[in-house]
Write a protein that holds these residues in place. Structure first.
Motif, PDB file in Angstrom:
ATOM      1  N   ARG A 187     -11.011 -65.754  61.796  1.00  0.00           N
ATOM      2  CA  ARG A 187     -11.091 -67.147  62.224  1.00  0.00           C
ATOM      3  C   ARG A 187     -11.001 -67.199  63.736  1.00  0.00           C
ATOM      4  N   CYS A 188     -11.898 -67.969  64.336  1.00  0.00           N
ATOM      5  CA  CYS A 188     -12.086 -67.889  65.788  1.00  0.00           C
ATOM      6  C   CYS A 188     -11.794 -69.209  66.497  1.00  0.00           C
ATOM      7  N   GLY A 189     -10.975 -70.089  65.907  1.00  0.00           N
ATOM      8  CA  GLY A 189     -10.620 -71.334  66.574  1.00  0.00           C
ATOM      9  C   GLY A 189     -11.598 -72.454  66.272  1.00  0.00           C
ATOM     10  N   ARG A 190     -11.502 -73.519  67.063  1.00  0.00           N
ATOM     11  CA  ARG A 190     -12.320 -74.718  66.854  1.00  0.00           C
ATOM     12  C   ARG A 190     -13.130 -74.994  68.115  1.00  0.00           C
ATOM     13  N   PRO A 191     -14.277 -74.359  68.262  1.00  0.00           N
ATOM     14  CA  PRO A 191     -15.095 -74.554  69.468  1.00  0.00           C
ATOM     15  C   PRO A 191     -15.730 -75.932  69.495  1.00  0.00           C
ATOM     16  N   GLU A 192     -16.160 -76.330  70.681  1.00  0.00           N
ATOM     17  CA  GLU A 192     -16.809 -77.634  70.836  1.00  0.00           C
ATOM     18  C   GLU A 192     -18.155 -77.665  70.136  1.00  0.00           C
ATOM     19  N   SER A 193     -18.890 -76.560  70.182  1.00  0.00           N
ATOM     20  CA  SER A 193     -20.205 -76.477  69.538  1.00  0.00           C
ATOM     21  C   SER A 193     -20.165 -75.355  68.507  1.00  0.00           C
ATOM     22  N   PRO A 194     -19.827 -75.666  67.224  1.00  0.00           N
ATOM     23  CA  PRO A 194     -19.611 -74.603  66.237  1.00  0.00           C
ATOM     24  C   PRO A 194     -20.880 -73.911  65.770  1.00  0.00           C
ATOM     25  N   PHE A 195     -22.059 -74.504  66.014  1.00  0.00           N
ATOM     26  CA  PHE A 195     -23.293 -73.895  65.521  1.00  0.00           C
ATOM     27  C   PHE A 195     -24.058 -73.193  66.643  1.00  0.00           C
ATOM     28  N   ARG A 196     -23.332 -72.466  67.471  1.00  0.00           N
ATOM     29  CA  ARG A 196     -23.919 -71.627  68.517  1.00  0.00           C
ATOM     30  C   ARG A 196     -23.513 -70.182  68.260  1.00  0.00           C
ATOM     31  N   ASP A 198     -22.309 -68.078  70.217  1.00  0.00           N
ATOM     32  CA  ASP A 198     -21.048 -67.759  70.887  1.00  0.00           C
ATOM     33  C   ASP A 198     -19.931 -68.719  70.502  1.00  0.00           C
ATOM     34  N   GLY A 199     -20.161 -69.571  69.503  1.00  0.00           N
ATOM     35  CA  GLY A 199     -19.142 -70.547  69.135  1.00  0.00           C
ATOM     36  C   GLY A 199     -18.817 -70.576  67.657  1.00  0.00           C
ATOM     37  N   ALA A 200     -19.199 -69.540  66.910  1.00  0.00           N
ATOM     38  CA  ALA A 200     -18.961 -69.537  65.469  1.00  0.00           C
ATOM     39  C   ALA A 200     -17.455 -69.595  65.182  1.00  0.00           C
ATOM     40  N   PRO A 201     -16.996 -70.554  64.377  1.00  0.00           N
ATOM     41  CA  PRO A 201     -15.567 -70.686  64.110  1.00  0.00           C
ATOM     42  C   PRO A 201     -15.009 -69.620  63.171  1.00  0.00           C
ATOM     43  N   ARG A 239     -20.215 -57.637  63.086  1.00  0.00           N
ATOM     44  CA  ARG A 239     -19.664 -59.001  63.017  1.00  0.00           C
ATOM     45  C   ARG A 239     -20.760 -59.947  62.542  1.00  0.00           C
ATOM     46  N   LEU A 240     -20.580 -60.495  61.355  1.00  0.00           N
ATOM     47  CA  LEU A 240     -21.527 -61.448  60.795  1.00  0.00           C
ATOM     48  C   LEU A 240     -20.993 -62.861  60.994  1.00  0.00           C
ATOM     49  N   ILE A 241     -21.878 -63.789  61.322  1.00  0.00           N
ATOM     50  CA  ILE A 241     -21.484 -65.176  61.550  1.00  0.00           C
ATOM     51  C   ILE A 241     -22.350 -66.090  60.676  1.00  0.00           C
ATOM     52  N   PRO A 242     -21.968 -67.341  60.505  1.00  0.00           N
ATOM     53  CA  PRO A 242     -22.775 -68.230  59.665  1.00  0.00           C
ATOM     54  C   PRO A 242     -24.230 -68.289  60.121  1.00  0.00           C
ATOM     55  N   TYR A 243     -25.130 -68.289  59.160  1.00  0.00           N
ATOM     56  CA  TYR A 243     -26.574 -68.299  59.414  1.00  0.00           C
ATOM     57  C   TYR A 243     -26.963 -69.395  60.410  1.00  0.00           C
ATOM     58  N   GLY A 244     -26.369 -70.587  60.244  1.00  0.00           N
ATOM     59  CA  GLY A 244     -26.722 -71.716  61.104  1.00  0.00           C
ATOM     60  C   GLY A 244     -26.271 -71.564  62.540  1.00  0.00           C
ATOM     61  N   CYS A 245     -25.458 -70.542  62.839  1.00  0.00           N
ATOM     62  CA  CYS A 245     -25.006 -70.296  64.211  1.00  0.00           C
ATOM     63  C   CYS A 245     -25.948 -69.358  64.960  1.00  0.00           C
ATOM     64  N   THR A 246     -26.989 -68.861  64.291  1.00  0.00           N
ATOM     65  CA  THR A 246     -27.838 -67.829  64.878  1.00  0.00           C
ATOM     66  C   THR A 246     -29.222 -68.362  65.213  1.00  0.00           C
ATOM     67  N   ASN A 247     -29.903 -67.670  66.129  1.00  0.00           N
ATOM     68  CA  ASN A 247     -31.313 -67.932  66.425  1.00  0.00           C
ATOM     69  C   ASN A 247     -32.184 -66.834  65.807  1.00  0.00           C
ATOM     70  N   LEU A 248     -31.908 -65.602  66.168  1.00  0.00           N
ATOM     71  CA  LEU A 248     -32.483 -64.445  65.479  1.00  0.00           C
ATOM     72  C   LEU A 248     -31.379 -63.816  64.653  1.00  0.00           C
ATOM     73  N   ARG A 249     -31.714 -63.432  63.423  1.00  0.00           N
ATOM     74  CA  ARG A 249     -30.660 -62.906  62.575  1.00  0.00           C
ATOM     75  C   ARG A 249     -31.230 -62.043  61.464  1.00  0.00           C
ATOM     76  N   VAL A 250     -30.344 -61.246  60.862  1.00  0.00           N
ATOM     77  CA  VAL A 250     -30.629 -60.517  59.627  1.00  0.00           C
ATOM     78  C   VAL A 250     -29.604 -60.988  58.613  1.00  0.00           C
ATOM     79  N   ALA A 251     -30.077 -61.435  57.446  1.00  0.00           N
ATOM     80  CA  ALA A 251     -29.158 -61.953  56.434  1.00  0.00           C
ATOM     81  C   ALA A 251     -29.301 -61.220  55.098  1.00  0.00           C
ATOM     82  N   GLU A 252     -30.280 -60.327  54.989  1.00  0.00           N
ATOM     83  CA  GLU A 252     -30.420 -59.468  53.804  1.00  0.00           C
ATOM     84  C   GLU A 252     -30.384 -58.030  54.294  1.00  0.00           C
TER      85      GLU A 252
END
Length: 258
Positions: A187-196, A198-201, A239-252
């Protein structure tokens, strides 16, 4: 097109968190909000406090209630095994996942209902036997370092290509039948912009190795290797983060065996 859809999606999501039915209220999705509505029995104001979908707890505070009976229905997601509802009188009940839990009572101003939706990490098998990791309602992905290249128009409103600048072709070393042994929730706190990026909670820490046979083909990720597969590369912490926080990503991911 994607930007326009997002601009429509968030307002529609916010406006459809609650519905009216059977003369009462139904919480159909969860997010911080305030619902102010006139029901057949009177005026009701409910404040919802939560960090969902990143956290497990939802608190509903009745700032205003008519002192008469009406139903409150809470959607319990299918994945929420072990869900619990604490009623205003302190009673704890265990609702069935995949249902709406209905509370019929006389509601008073100051009543509080607390809903807990346990977010155990889950694994889904996907294309070529690959694996995706989920926690609660969110899919988790490996964010890929990126470079944005303007190809048309003027910044910042032009068209861009987004290219990877770092490694992405990893397989996961996990046991799908015992995920708790190889995955750690951070758990990484409560950022102002959680869907970035660098801001994944919240993040999942998992072990993996590079899979060299999986590489770019015509500037696209090539076809996933069949799982299970092997790799002699060093074991790394990913380190995996929520899909909606990424621009380019691998999820499978290919599933590794030693």
């Amino acid at each position: 097109c994607c930007t326009a859809n997002m601009h429509q999606g968030w307002p529609k999501f916010a406006s459809h968190l609650w519905m009216e039915g059977d003369g009462g209220l139904a919480a159909v999705a969860y997010a911080p909000c305030r619902v102010d509505v006139g029901l057949p029995v009177g005026h009701v104001v409910v404040v919802e406090e939560t960090d969902y979908p990143f956290d497990e707890t939802v608190t509903l505070r009745f700032e205003r209630a008519p002192g008469t009976a009406f139903p409150l229905q809470l959607r319990i997601p299918q994945w929420a095994r072990g869900a619990a509802v604490v009623l205003p009188d302190g009673t704890t009940v265990s609702p069935q996942p995949g249902t709406f839990y209905r509370i019929d009572r006389t509601w008073q101003s100051g009543d509080v209902v607390t809903l807990t939706l346990p977010m155990a990490v889950r694994a889904e098998r996907r294309y070529h036997g690959s694996v995706s990791l989920l926690r609660g309602p969110l899919v988790y992905a490996l964010p890929v370092p990126e470079r944005w290249q303007l190809v048309r128009g003027k910044a910042p409103y032009g068209d861009y290509e987004v290219h990877p600048t770092g490694l992405w072709n990893y397989g996961l070393r996990i046991d799908p039948k015992d995920l708790g042994a190889g995955i750690r929730v951070e758990r990484c706190g409560r950022p102002e912009s959680p869907f970035r990026p660098d801001g994944a909670p919240v993040a999942l820490r998992v072990s993996g190795r590079l899979v060299r046979e999986w590489h770019l083909t015509d500037n696209w990720a090539g076809s996933l290797p069949h799982s299970p597969t092997q790799s002699a590369e060093p074991l790394e912490s990913l380190r995996l983060i929520p899909y909606g926080c990424t621009n380019l990503r691998v999820a499978e991911f290919p599933l590794l065996v030693d």
